[in-house]
Scaffold this motif. Structure first.
Motif, mmCIF file in Angstrom:
data_model
loop_
_atom_site.group_PDB
_atom_site.id
_atom_site.type_symbol
_atom_site.label_atom_id
_atom_site.label_comp_id
_atom_site.label_asym_id
_atom_site.label_seq_id
_atom_site.Cartn_x
_atom_site.Cartn_y
_atom_site.Cartn_z
ATOM 1 N N ALA A 65 -12.130 -21.790 -23.500
ATOM 2 C CA ALA A 65 -10.707 -21.200 -24.745
ATOM 3 C C ALA A 65 -10.052 -22.575 -25.800
ATOM 4 C CB ALA A 65 -9.435 -20.166 -24.458
ATOM 5 N N PHE A 66 -9.815 -22.593 -26.632
ATOM 6 C CA PHE A 66 -9.086 -23.274 -26.952
ATOM 7 C C PHE A 66 -7.400 -23.034 -27.076
ATOM 8 C CE2 PHE A 66 -12.752 -24.256 -29.956
ATOM 9 C CZ PHE A 66 -13.538 -25.415 -29.425
ATOM 10 N N THR A 67 -6.518 -24.401 -26.768
ATOM 11 C CA THR A 67 -5.441 -24.039 -26.803
ATOM 12 C C THR A 67 -4.504 -23.806 -28.370
ATOM 13 O OG1 THR A 67 -5.005 -26.365 -26.534
ATOM 14 C CG2 THR A 67 -5.280 -24.510 -24.103
ATOM 15 N N GLU A 68 -5.617 -24.466 -29.136
ATOM 16 C CA GLU A 68 -4.558 -24.989 -30.326
ATOM 17 C C GLU A 68 -4.585 -24.798 -31.590
ATOM 18 O OE1 GLU A 68 -3.976 -29.527 -30.401
ATOM 19 O OE2 GLU A 68 -3.531 -29.582 -28.247
ATOM 20 N N LYS A 69 -6.292 -23.678 -31.301
ATOM 21 C CA LYS A 69 -6.947 -23.177 -32.480
ATOM 22 C C LYS A 69 -7.550 -21.617 -32.043
ATOM 23 C CE LYS A 69 -10.685 -26.591 -31.747
ATOM 24 N NZ LYS A 69 -11.189 -27.933 -32.534
ATOM 25 N N ARG A 132 -25.165 -13.105 -24.217
ATOM 26 C CA ARG A 132 -25.331 -14.032 -22.484
ATOM 27 C C ARG A 132 -24.889 -13.469 -21.616
ATOM 28 N NH1 ARG A 132 -28.113 -19.286 -25.399
ATOM 29 N NH2 ARG A 132 -30.924 -18.680 -25.403
ATOM 30 N N PRO A 133 -25.034 -14.081 -20.429
ATOM 31 C CA PRO A 133 -24.225 -13.674 -19.055
ATOM 32 C C PRO A 133 -22.630 -14.494 -19.356
ATOM 33 C CG PRO A 133 -26.117 -13.734 -18.680
ATOM 34 C CD PRO A 133 -25.462 -14.041 -19.466
ATOM 35 N N ILE A 134 -21.357 -14.446 -18.855
ATOM 36 C CA ILE A 134 -20.623 -15.183 -18.718
ATOM 37 C C ILE A 134 -20.537 -16.100 -17.454
ATOM 38 C CG2 ILE A 134 -17.534 -15.633 -19.416
ATOM 39 C CD1 ILE A 134 -18.350 -13.892 -22.112
ATOM 40 N N LEU A 135 -20.049 -17.373 -17.301
ATOM 41 C CA LEU A 135 -20.069 -18.060 -15.851
ATOM 42 C C LEU A 135 -18.611 -17.854 -15.664
ATOM 43 C CD1 LEU A 135 -22.712 -20.698 -15.497
ATOM 44 C CD2 LEU A 135 -22.637 -17.577 -14.463
ATOM 45 N N LEU A 136 -18.263 -16.962 -14.403
ATOM 46 C CA LEU A 136 -16.674 -17.486 -14.271
ATOM 47 C C LEU A 136 -16.646 -18.425 -13.138
ATOM 48 C CD1 LEU A 136 -15.475 -13.517 -14.578
ATOM 49 C CD2 LEU A 136 -15.005 -15.472 -16.791
ATOM 50 N N LEU A 137 -15.586 -19.391 -13.109
ATOM 51 C CA LEU A 137 -15.384 -20.394 -11.485
ATOM 52 C C LEU A 137 -14.213 -20.042 -11.042
ATOM 53 C CD1 LEU A 137 -16.214 -22.045 -14.832
ATOM 54 C CD2 LEU A 137 -15.943 -23.870 -12.076
ATOM 55 N N LYS A 138 -14.491 -20.117 -10.250
ATOM 56 C CA LYS A 138 -12.951 -20.124 -9.319
ATOM 57 C C LYS A 138 -12.101 -20.069 -9.750
ATOM 58 C CE LYS A 138 -15.907 -18.742 -5.113
ATOM 59 N NZ LYS A 138 -15.829 -19.419 -3.520
ATOM 60 N N ARG A 147 -10.752 -25.755 -14.229
ATOM 61 C CA ARG A 147 -8.889 -25.885 -14.699
ATOM 62 C C ARG A 147 -9.472 -25.796 -16.643
ATOM 63 N NH1 ARG A 147 -7.788 -29.907 -12.541
ATOM 64 N NH2 ARG A 147 -8.607 -31.194 -13.850
ATOM 65 N N ASP A 148 -9.880 -26.225 -17.034
ATOM 66 C CA ASP A 148 -10.651 -26.143 -18.790
ATOM 67 C C ASP A 148 -10.840 -24.481 -19.004
ATOM 68 O OD1 ASP A 148 -10.117 -28.674 -18.976
ATOM 69 O OD2 ASP A 148 -12.162 -29.369 -19.331
ATOM 70 N N GLN A 149 -11.417 -24.123 -17.761
ATOM 71 C CA GLN A 149 -12.106 -22.739 -18.048
ATOM 72 C C GLN A 149 -10.623 -21.539 -17.587
ATOM 73 O OE1 GLN A 149 -14.212 -19.996 -15.850
ATOM 74 N NE2 GLN A 149 -15.471 -19.518 -17.945
ATOM 75 N N SER A 150 -9.377 -21.688 -17.213
ATOM 76 C CA SER A 150 -8.346 -21.164 -17.019
ATOM 77 C C SER A 150 -7.342 -21.719 -18.096
ATOM 78 C CB SER A 150 -7.924 -20.885 -15.379
ATOM 79 O OG SER A 150 -7.413 -22.175 -15.051
#
Length: 175
Positions: A65-69, A132-138, A147-150
């Motif tokens: 996710a973008f943090t500024e847009k 398409r499926p989404i991949l979720l990291l721990k 970190r970028d994903q969370s």
């Protein structure tokens, strides 16, 4: 995507709306095979891949996710899954209201700029409607990708990602 261009605060250059997707055509293990060997040992299309009838892969998305847009940057990557999960996905993938389901997998591409993502354990989240499926990291992982994903990615980080994949490199024909 908009048609408007902007002056980038990261590099001072004028850019059109920057790409929000980067993907891999095949799992790294399959991509690294020579043409004939790939033909003999694998079967694949844009969403599914099998290697030696013993390794099974799905095409998936890692959203950042973008943090500024608004919106997100998406890594289109492959994930290795069990035969049972692969076969289940094949059976339901064309159904518009496929059951939402989650199962384990491992990233099958080494994503540039993240220092060794190949084999990273993920949760595969199936989405309804043919997406398409989404991949979720721990989230407790110390990896930069987790970190970028969370936490999301800033405009500057988005720019850095595009630099790593070569988006800003000048076309040799233009030089």
């Amino acid at each position: 995507m908009s048609d408007e261009s902007f002056i980038c605060e990261c590099c001072g250059q004028e850019h059109p709306d920057l790409p929000r997707d980067q993907g891999f055509q095949l799992p790294d293990e399959v991509h690294s095979l020579g043409y004939v060997e790939r033909y003999r040992r694998s079967r694949f299309n844009s969403d599914l891949c099998t290697l030696d009838e013993s390794k099974y892969f799905l095409r998936a998305v890692i959203p950042l996710a973008f943090t500024e847009k608004e919106g997100a940057f998406h890594w289109g990557t492959w994930v290795e899954v069990s035969k049972a999960d692969h076969d289940w996905y094949v059976d339901v993938s064309e159904q518009q209201n496929a059951e939402a389901r989650r199962f384990a997998g491992r990233i099958a591409n080494d994503i540039p700029g993240y220092g060794g993502t190949l084999g990273t354990e993920v949760e595969v989240k199936i989405r309804e409607g043919g997406y398409r499926p989404i991949l979720l990291l721990k989230t407790d992982s110390s990896s930069a990708l987790a970190r970028d994903q969370s936490e999301g990615v800033s405009d500057k980080r988005h720019h850095e990602i595009l630099e790593v994949v070569g988006f800003f490199e000048e076309d040799e024909d233009d030089v």
